[in-house]
Scaffold this motif. Structure first.
Motif, PDB file in Angstrom:
ATOM      1  N   VAL A 416       0.861  -1.181   0.000  1.00 10.30           N
ATOM      2  CA  VAL A 416       0.000   0.000   0.000  1.00 10.30           C
ATOM      3  C   VAL A 416       0.898   1.233   0.000  1.00 10.30           C
ATOM      4  N   VAL A 417       0.676   2.124  -0.953  1.00 11.38           N
ATOM      5  CA  VAL A 417       1.405   3.391  -0.996  1.00 11.38           C
ATOM      6  C   VAL A 417       0.487   4.492  -0.475  1.00 11.38           C
ATOM      7  N   VAL A 418       1.021   5.332   0.398  1.00  8.96           N
ATOM      8  CA  VAL A 418       0.262   6.436   0.983  1.00  8.96           C
ATOM      9  C   VAL A 418       0.902   7.751   0.549  1.00  8.96           C
ATOM     10  N   VAL A 419       0.110   8.664   0.027  1.00  6.84           N
ATOM     11  CA  VAL A 419       0.596   9.993  -0.360  1.00  6.84           C
ATOM     12  C   VAL A 419      -0.420  11.039   0.091  1.00  6.84           C
ATOM     13  N   PRO A 420       0.035  12.283   0.373  1.00 10.07           N
ATOM     14  CA  PRO A 420       1.435  12.694   0.494  1.00 10.07           C
ATOM     15  C   PRO A 420       2.037  12.203   1.806  1.00 10.07           C
ATOM     16  N   ASN A 421       2.779  13.044   2.508  1.00 17.23           N
ATOM     17  CA  ASN A 421       3.564  12.576   3.642  1.00 17.23           C
ATOM     18  C   ASN A 421       2.725  12.473   4.921  1.00 17.23           C
ATOM     19  N   VAL A 422       1.702  11.600   4.869  1.00 10.20           N
ATOM     20  CA  VAL A 422       0.907  11.270   6.050  1.00 10.20           C
ATOM     21  C   VAL A 422       1.000   9.764   6.251  1.00 10.20           C
ATOM     22  N   ASP A 423       0.402   9.251   7.334  1.00 13.31           N
ATOM     23  CA  ASP A 423       0.642   7.850   7.684  1.00 13.31           C
ATOM     24  C   ASP A 423      -0.656   7.181   8.108  1.00 13.31           C
ATOM     25  N   TRP A 493      -2.311  -0.962  -3.980  1.00 11.47           N
ATOM     26  CA  TRP A 493      -3.286  -0.036  -3.410  1.00 11.47           C
ATOM     27  C   TRP A 493      -2.635   1.341  -3.231  1.00 11.47           C
ATOM     28  N   LEU A 494      -3.434   2.365  -3.424  1.00  8.42           N
ATOM     29  CA  LEU A 494      -2.973   3.730  -3.202  1.00  8.42           C
ATOM     30  C   LEU A 494      -3.961   4.436  -2.281  1.00  8.42           C
ATOM     31  N   VAL A 495      -3.441   5.019  -1.213  1.00  2.00           N
ATOM     32  CA  VAL A 495      -4.229   5.837  -0.288  1.00  2.00           C
ATOM     33  C   VAL A 495      -3.808   7.292  -0.491  1.00  2.00           C
ATOM     34  N   ILE A 496      -4.756   8.133  -0.889  1.00  5.90           N
ATOM     35  CA  ILE A 496      -4.463   9.541  -1.154  1.00  5.90           C
ATOM     36  C   ILE A 496      -5.162  10.400  -0.113  1.00  5.90           C
ATOM     37  N   ASP A 497      -4.369  11.164   0.629  1.00  2.00           N
ATOM     38  CA  ASP A 497      -4.920  12.194   1.501  1.00  2.00           C
ATOM     39  C   ASP A 497      -5.040  13.468   0.663  1.00  2.00           C
ATOM     40  N   LEU A 498      -6.220  14.042   0.596  1.00  2.00           N
ATOM     41  CA  LEU A 498      -6.490  15.127  -0.330  1.00  2.00           C
ATOM     42  C   LEU A 498      -6.136  16.500   0.231  1.00  2.00           C
ATOM     43  N   ALA A 510      -7.655   3.814 -12.357  1.00  7.09           N
ATOM     44  CA  ALA A 510      -7.785   2.796 -11.319  1.00  7.09           C
ATOM     45  C   ALA A 510      -9.152   2.930 -10.671  1.00  7.09           C
ATOM     46  N   GLU A 511      -9.545   1.883  -9.980  1.00  5.38           N
ATOM     47  CA  GLU A 511     -10.862   1.854  -9.339  1.00  5.38           C
ATOM     48  C   GLU A 511     -10.783   2.441  -7.935  1.00  5.38           C
ATOM     49  N   ARG A 512     -11.642   3.439  -7.684  1.00  6.16           N
ATOM     50  CA  ARG A 512     -11.729   3.965  -6.324  1.00  6.16           C
ATOM     51  C   ARG A 512     -12.653   3.061  -5.524  1.00  6.16           C
ATOM     52  N   VAL A 513     -12.107   2.470  -4.470  1.00  6.04           N
ATOM     53  CA  VAL A 513     -12.868   1.474  -3.710  1.00  6.04           C
ATOM     54  C   VAL A 513     -13.395   2.027  -2.400  1.00  6.04           C
ATOM     55  N   ALA A 514     -12.883   3.152  -1.943  1.00  2.00           N
ATOM     56  CA  ALA A 514     -13.364   3.708  -0.671  1.00  2.00           C
ATOM     57  C   ALA A 514     -13.029   5.188  -0.619  1.00  2.00           C
ATOM     58  N   ARG A 515     -13.855   5.919   0.089  1.00  2.00           N
ATOM     59  CA  ARG A 515     -13.618   7.342   0.325  1.00  2.00           C
ATOM     60  C   ARG A 515     -14.114   7.679   1.724  1.00  2.00           C
ATOM     61  N   PHE A 516     -13.313   8.437   2.443  1.00  2.00           N
ATOM     62  CA  PHE A 516     -13.662   8.825   3.811  1.00  2.00           C
ATOM     63  C   PHE A 516     -13.560  10.345   3.912  1.00  2.00           C
ATOM     64  N   SER A 517     -14.593  10.942   4.431  1.00  2.00           N
ATOM     65  CA  SER A 517     -14.663  12.400   4.492  1.00  2.00           C
ATOM     66  C   SER A 517     -14.887  12.846   5.935  1.00  2.00           C
ATOM     67  N   VAL A 556     -10.009  11.317   2.355  1.00  2.00           N
ATOM     68  CA  VAL A 556      -9.047  10.281   1.965  1.00  2.00           C
ATOM     69  C   VAL A 556      -9.730   9.339   0.981  1.00  2.00           C
ATOM     70  N   GLU A 557      -9.015   9.003  -0.100  1.00  2.00           N
ATOM     71  CA  GLU A 557      -9.525   8.059  -1.087  1.00  2.00           C
ATOM     72  C   GLU A 557      -8.576   6.875  -1.211  1.00  2.00           C
ATOM     73  N   ILE A 558      -9.149   5.689  -1.438  1.00  5.46           N
ATOM     74  CA  ILE A 558      -8.359   4.462  -1.610  1.00  5.46           C
ATOM     75  C   ILE A 558      -8.642   3.905  -2.998  1.00  5.46           C
ATOM     76  N   TYR A 559      -7.572   3.591  -3.734  1.00  4.55           N
ATOM     77  CA  TYR A 559      -7.690   3.060  -5.095  1.00  4.55           C
ATOM     78  C   TYR A 559      -7.045   1.684  -5.177  1.00  4.55           C
ATOM     79  N   ARG A 560      -7.643   0.817  -5.975  1.00  2.00           N
ATOM     80  CA  ARG A 560      -7.047  -0.476  -6.309  1.00  2.00           C
ATOM     81  C   ARG A 560      -6.327  -0.321  -7.640  1.00  2.00           C
TER      82      ARG A 560
END
Length: 562
Positions: A416-423, A493-498, A510-517, A556-560
């Motif tokens: 799983v790759v997380v961007v930008p510099n959050v964890d 997997w890619l986790v993007i903090d917006l 890629a397919e967005r599989v989850a989004r958290f707001s 935050v969005e998660i992509y497969r």
């Protein structure tokens, strides 16, 4: 209102202010880092261990004076991370400790401004008006936001206010105690933040305007005040003295400006601040405080009666406002030392409005009831967002929800790759820990895991990479060729903090599989709320933004990855 009742209400008000600030003190930890807070964390680490920590010393040694770090260094360090096999929650709690310690120090010191505002207002107003002023400061969103950060700005506001109170005493009663209080508060104010040097202005004005009709201490005691300020500079600004590095030892390279260079940069940037944006941001944070304060100032100017105490106040307010208006780098938080004065002006407006309304009442009981109704109604307006803000800080943010989703839906062996510099607050594999530790700006959690023994991690590990690659080139690679960038690290997997945008990086690829707001109803245009902005950017706090959120953080969005 009797003195005993007023003091009881002031104590309750201060307690309420503490609750508004202490709630959810570990918000966004350890997922998100405030780099200004990292400055003080690094200073504390050095003063505890006397060993150079990660990163360039120039980035943290001279960014802030050392008083806050010195105070925090007196607290015993938390148990080492290799104290034994611990669960994920226990390790997360340990990772938060250096940051929550600083937040507690900031909260405790910032609370001094609540009774301090009452004491300042009592110089000019009755007890009810003074309590109203203190209540506006206690519920100020701007003050709350800075009180619960790792930075020294809210604590510095308290010390500037205490120096102002000491100066007012010096003007009225120039005895030995007054000089002692001026010296101590000036030293604390200077040692907490660079802008704390403004504390010497009201002290100087009070000394020149001091009462001479009654016997007092020798005027030569002002040299003691100057000595206290000089000691503070020498002890807490060691980076101002080239070649004199104590308490930084010879093993630590000198970092940061000398005093002349620092002053030169300030004077060289007096080209004007974006006052429109700054004032609109201040108004968005504290509309009642700002509007009532402006009304109080207008009413006072309509009936000018400038006395010695007023001159002492103006000696602080006028130069501060002039510099803030001229300094190109002015940020919203730089206005905070003026908030107690603004609260007192708002208290004056309240007293005038109360007296006007009292003309409609026929008896003392009715006048008191109307006054209480007016005061409570006005304070309830800023209290609503401050209370909501305290509540949402306890709620899990989007990054924590994304971590739970990863646990439930992703094979731990998949990258799983997380961007930008959050964890994400999850245990990571040894390879991921090694790679994340190579980054110049490590996350709080990555740095913590790098210092933990492998056998002490009791739980499932995930292959989570935090913006891998050489930064900032990695960011450009992700934008220009996102699939190529992710396949280079075999990421599924890619986790993007917006917080930095990024909504379009993988759109259609890629397919967005989850989004958290953080908003109650997910709205694509709502990015969220953080507390580290300048005050007029899209992610900065304001009363309306806070009331619109269910938690802190950004979407935050998660992509497969195909």
């Amino acid at each position: 209102m009797s003195r005993r009742v007023a003091l009881l209400l002031l104590a309750l008000l201060t307690l309420g202010a503490l609750l508004l600030r202490a709630s959810g003190i570990d918000y966004l930890l350890p997922e998100v880092m405030n780099r200004d807070g990292l400055v003080v964390v690094r200073q504390v680490e050095f003063f505890r261990t006397h060993a150079q920590q990660a990163g360039d010393p120039a980035s943290w040694n001279a960014a802030y004076p050392h008083l806050m770090a010195r105070i925090a260094a007196l607290i015993p360090a938390a148990s080492p991370p290799h104290a034994g096999a611990l669960s994920l929650e226990e390790h997360l709690a340990l990772a938060r400790v250096p940051w929550t310690e600083l937040r507690w120090i900031s909260i405790v010191l910032s609370l001094l401004a609540v009774p301090g505002t009452y004491l300042l207002a009592r110089r000019f107003l009755d007890r009810a008006g003074s309590l109203f002023s203190a209540a506006l400061l206690a519920t100020s969103l701007h003050h709350v936001c800075l009180s619960i950060q790792e930075k020294p700005h809210a604590a510095s506001t308290s010390f500037v206010l205490l120096a102002l109170l000491a100066a007012l005493r010096l003007r009225r009663k120039p005895d030995f105690l007054a000089y002692l209080l001026c010296g101590a508060t000036a030293a604390l104010s200077i040692g907490m933040l660079h802008s704390g040097f403004v504390a010497v202005l009201p002290i100087a004005a009070a000394f020149l305007l001091r009462e001479r009709r009654t016997p007092g201490a020798s005027a030569w005691w002002i040299l003691g005040v100057i000595a206290c300020a000089a000691i503070s500079v020498r002890a807490l600004y060691p980076f101002f003295f080239e070649g004199l590095r104590d308490p930084i030892p010879e093993s630590m390279p000198a970092a940061g400006p000398d005093a002349a260079g620092f002053a030169g940069r300030i004077l060289g940037a007096l080209h004007g601040a974006p006052l429109g944006r700054l004032l609109s941001a201040v108004l968005a944070l504290d509309p009642v405080l700002v509007l009532l304060g402006a009304a109080g100032i207008a009413l006072a100017c309509a009936r000018p009666r400038i006395r010695g105490d007023h001159v002492v106040l103006l000696s602080l307010a006028v130069p501060c406002l002039a510099v803030l208006a001229l300094f190109q780098g002015t940020l919203v938080r730089f206005f905070l030392p003026l908030y107690p004065l603004l609260a007192c002006a708002a208290g004056y407006a309240f007293v005038r409005a109360r007296d006007l309304i009292a003309l409609l009442a026929r008896g003392p009981a009715a006048r008191a009831a109307l006054a209480w109704m007016l005061g409570c109604a006005l304070v309830s307006i800023p209290l609503a967002p401050a209370w909501h803000f305290a509540r949402i800080r306890r709620e899990p943010g989007p990054l924590r929800e994304a971590a739970r989703w990863i646990v439930e839906h992703v094979d731990p062996a998949e990258t799983v790759v997380v961007v930008p510099n959050v964890d994400l607050g999850l245990f990571t594999t040894a390879d991921a820990i090694s790679q994340n530790s190579l980054q110049p700006w490590r996350t709080i959690w990555s740095e913590y895991l790098a210092g933990v023994h492998s056998e002490d991690l009791e739980g499932t590990r995930h292959s989570i990479l935090i913006e891998p690659g050489q930064r900032p080139k990695s960011r450009k690679d992700l934008v220009s060729d996102p699939l190529g960038y992710l396949k280079r690290y075999r990421a599924r997997w890619l986790v993007i903090d917006l917080s930095g945008g990024g909504q379009r990086i993988l759109r259609g690829l890629a397919e967005r599989v989850a989004r958290f707001s953080p908003a109650p109803a997910d709205q694509p245009g709502v990015r969220g709320l953080v507390l580290f902005g300048t005050g007029y950017d899209p992610l900065a706090p304001s009363a309306s933004r806070i009331l619109a959120m269910r938690s802190l953080g950004t979407s935050v969005e998660i992509y497969r990855v195909p």
